[in-house]
Motif scaffolding. Sequence first.
Motif: not given
Length: 331
Positions: A212-216
């Motif tokens: 999530y952190l990588k994609g958001a």
Amino acid sequence: WGCSAGGLDLSDGATRSQVLRSGINSPSLVFKPNALLPGTSYEFSATATASTGGASSVATIAFTTNSAPTGGACSSDRSSGNALETQFTLSCSGWSDTDLPIQYAFEALLLEGVKETPSVLCPLGVYSTCSTLLPSTSQAAANAGTPSPLTLRARVADYYGAFAAPVSISVSVTQPVLTATKIANLEKSMNESAISGNPAESAVVMAGLASYLKGASVTAVDTATRVSLRRSMASTLQSYLSSRKLGTEELQVRLPAEMVRSAAQMDSSEGANELDAEVRESIISSVETLNDDALNTFSDEISTNLVSAVGGVVSSLQNSEDNSGASGQRT
């Protein structure tokens, strides 16, 4: 060495390079993993020749290799759901083998660049059913609200560890919007599961939060929240490493190796400051602990995860240097 039954021509150099780890003239004949066919009878002969005089003698050894479980199927009770919210139940049935008990493991294949990296959902054990949350993928996180494909995999083995061909299960996951409250609840679940006997669930949540952190985008999750989550991941990993009991390689090494990869996984273009000095030091310490673990067989999965974690630290150091001009941080 020679092979008189089983179909291996050890006089052929190409065959030897494919199946052997040892030389044809070494005292021990060592095979590469999966080089021998399952359920096959082999006979090997060793000829020993005296260094002086030329006298020789021959000894043979015959055995039949183990066969993996057969005849079964694996499936999911649902085809879609929300990452880190929807409970999926994966199950296998109909598998048979003479070497009981049959063992089952369940994984999610997370896409890292162009390579799918297996992430444990339920570790290898005698239970044929796995109830689990599913991690987010970077693709799903970047397209919140839109279903993204995710491949799950069931691995079935007999008592001696002979694995059948992996069974793929296709589902789709949707990344819901993670509010501050949801993130806090997931963080709490991640921390508690690591030390309460369910480290696989902790690893799933950690992998999902990392994706999530990588994609958001940074606008969706601010820098302070990112740094806080990274610290929590590193702390959770250290708690698990200090509280784990001696067990299988999967629980002792592979699972925490996945966790350390997740803790260091970031988008270098947006996460330059996510891994602060405290987190970087914790990640490297965890890598060293796992690298030195007596149960570490340095399988492809374990080695890839440990190297990936170190790569994340190096990337973070370089980004910090580029942003601050502090060249000393590279060391």
